[in-house]
Design an enzyme around this catalytic site. Sequence first.
Site, PDB file in Angstrom:
ATOM      1  N   THR A  70      -6.224   7.271   6.398  1.00 10.33           N
ATOM      2  CA  THR A  70      -6.094   6.184   5.436  1.00 10.33           C
ATOM      3  C   THR A  70      -7.519   5.822   5.024  1.00 10.33           C
ATOM      4  O   THR A  70      -8.458   6.098   5.751  1.00 10.33           O
ATOM      5  CB  THR A  70      -5.409   4.938   6.042  1.00 10.33           C
ATOM      6  OG1 THR A  70      -6.182   4.464   7.146  1.00 10.33           O
ATOM      7  CG2 THR A  70      -3.994   5.239   6.511  1.00 10.33           C
ATOM      8  N   GLY A  71      -7.652   5.186   3.873  1.00 12.48           N
ATOM      9  CA  GLY A  71      -8.992   4.797   3.421  1.00 12.48           C
ATOM     10  C   GLY A  71      -9.388   5.524   2.158  1.00 12.48           C
ATOM     11  O   GLY A  71      -8.536   6.096   1.460  1.00 12.48           O
ATOM     12  N   ARG A 121      -4.757   9.544 -11.245  1.00 15.97           N
ATOM     13  CA  ARG A 121      -5.647   9.796 -10.091  1.00 15.97           C
ATOM     14  C   ARG A 121      -4.820  10.127  -8.854  1.00 15.97           C
ATOM     15  O   ARG A 121      -3.858   9.438  -8.537  1.00 15.97           O
ATOM     16  CB  ARG A 121      -6.508   8.552  -9.829  1.00 15.97           C
ATOM     17  CG  ARG A 121      -7.433   8.660  -8.592  1.00 15.97           C
ATOM     18  CD  ARG A 121      -6.808   8.062  -7.363  1.00 15.97           C
ATOM     19  NE  ARG A 121      -7.746   7.981  -6.236  1.00 15.97           N
ATOM     20  CZ  ARG A 121      -7.390   7.669  -4.984  1.00 15.97           C
ATOM     21  NH1 ARG A 121      -6.128   7.414  -4.716  1.00 15.97           N
ATOM     22  NH2 ARG A 121      -8.279   7.623  -4.035  1.00 15.97           N
ATOM     23  N   THR A 137      -1.790   3.183   2.202  1.00 15.36           N
ATOM     24  CA  THR A 137      -1.363   4.365   2.950  1.00 15.36           C
ATOM     25  C   THR A 137      -0.800   4.085   4.335  1.00 15.36           C
ATOM     26  O   THR A 137      -1.278   3.222   5.055  1.00 15.36           O
ATOM     27  CB  THR A 137      -2.524   5.375   3.126  1.00 15.36           C
ATOM     28  OG1 THR A 137      -3.215   5.534   1.920  1.00 15.36           O
ATOM     29  CG2 THR A 137      -2.016   6.716   3.621  1.00 15.36           C
ATOM     30  N   THR A 167       1.706   7.047   0.384  1.00 11.19           N
ATOM     31  CA  THR A 167       0.839   5.983  -0.135  1.00 11.19           C
ATOM     32  C   THR A 167       1.139   5.658  -1.593  1.00 11.19           C
ATOM     33  O   THR A 167       1.690   6.486  -2.324  1.00 11.19           O
ATOM     34  CB  THR A 167      -0.635   6.435  -0.056  1.00 11.19           C
ATOM     35  OG1 THR A 167      -1.495   5.330  -0.356  1.00 11.19           O
ATOM     36  CG2 THR A 167      -0.939   7.556  -1.030  1.00 11.19           C
ATOM     37  N   SER A 179       0.805  -1.221   0.000  1.00 14.94           N
ATOM     38  CA  SER A 179       0.000   0.000   0.000  1.00 14.94           C
ATOM     39  C   SER A 179       0.832   1.263   0.000  1.00 14.94           C
ATOM     40  O   SER A 179       0.276   2.360  -0.023  1.00 14.94           O
ATOM     41  CB  SER A 179      -0.908   0.016   1.236  1.00 14.94           C
ATOM     42  OG  SER A 179      -0.185   0.327   2.413  1.00 14.94           O
TER      43      SER A 179
END
Length: 369
Positions: free
Chosen positions: A272-273, A249, A221, A239, A94
């Site tokens: 994070t997420g 993106r 992340t 990340t 990640s």
Amino acid sequence: MTKKLNRRQFVLTGAAAGLAATTARLAAGQAPTVYVPRAVKPVVISSGNGHTRKNGGDKTCVETAFEKIVAGEDVLDALIAGVNIVELDPKDTSVGYGGLPNADGVVQLDSCCMHGPKKQAGGVAALEGVRTPSRVARAVMKQTDHHLLVGKGAQHFARNMGFEVEDDLNTDRSRKLWLDWKRRIDPAHYLDPLKREKYGYEAAQQMMREGLIDPEHFWGTINCNGINANAELCGVTTTSGLAWKIPGRVGDSPILGAGLYVDGEVGAAGSTGRGEANLYGLCSFLIVEEMRRGKHPKDAGMEALKRVRANTIEKRLLNDQGEPSFGLNFYIVDKQGRYAGVSLQPTDARYAVCTEDGPEHVAFDSLLG
Ligand code: GLY
């Protein structure tokens, strides 16, 4: 550092640093520094991978950062040394080297950092070829008048600053996972773009259910924030972003106020997420503002999650109960050294903390739990 940093060792380390400074000042013919008892207990808080990855060494991110902070290093330098361990660890898919690539199979990295006392910040987005984007973010902060460099410009800047630029940051594992995903979504090469987006997401969900992708790594992340005994606050987020994202993106991680916000007088928050949900509300900024109004880190975090919940009205983002179906977490520390980890979803995942009592994983407080 042993698992539990012995309190006596911790106090002695601080005292030794004070003594060294005093001796240096005396040698320079200056008045001795006055030892002022510190009110704040240092703490480092991060996403859970901050206390799992060691990149073949013997310490995790939060242990490393805490040890450096207590030894008197600059807080931001200490936090960046911590997240470098995760960025460089090929097992973490990640972040950094071996992060899951975009839809074209290219690893593009985002990062930002903020220095509370210096009121400085820097970030990079869609950076290719450099394993440690957090260090490039710090170079943007220190060496330029800008806050954010992206894409080729960020890479060019990194090269000029002496960073090694590699052709490809995939590992065998991240490339294999990308190929698996590609095979699932693009068997006939060109699908209707809308269907393609839907199938792309479904294929990723299926890969998580099959245990191929760690759900925590889909949006990936590490965020890591810390405070020292002088109440100096800093933070860093880094990340590889959303797995299989559309090339170019950029998520929340490199965006000040979203993936990270630090106000040296108030507190620090990072995430994070699902970056898109956070970007819409600039939640790290919101959390710091809620703390400025007097809220405890946990309550400030919950306020931001409630905002995300209220802003999530598109059906594709809701579960059968009409609630957001994605994950979003915040890691928060205030000027007093109080901290919290909050998550939108109930989760077995834990966040990482290191204090004078040593490092540990702690359960999130969750809004929908
Ligand atoms: N929070 C990481 C991302 O959305 O890219």
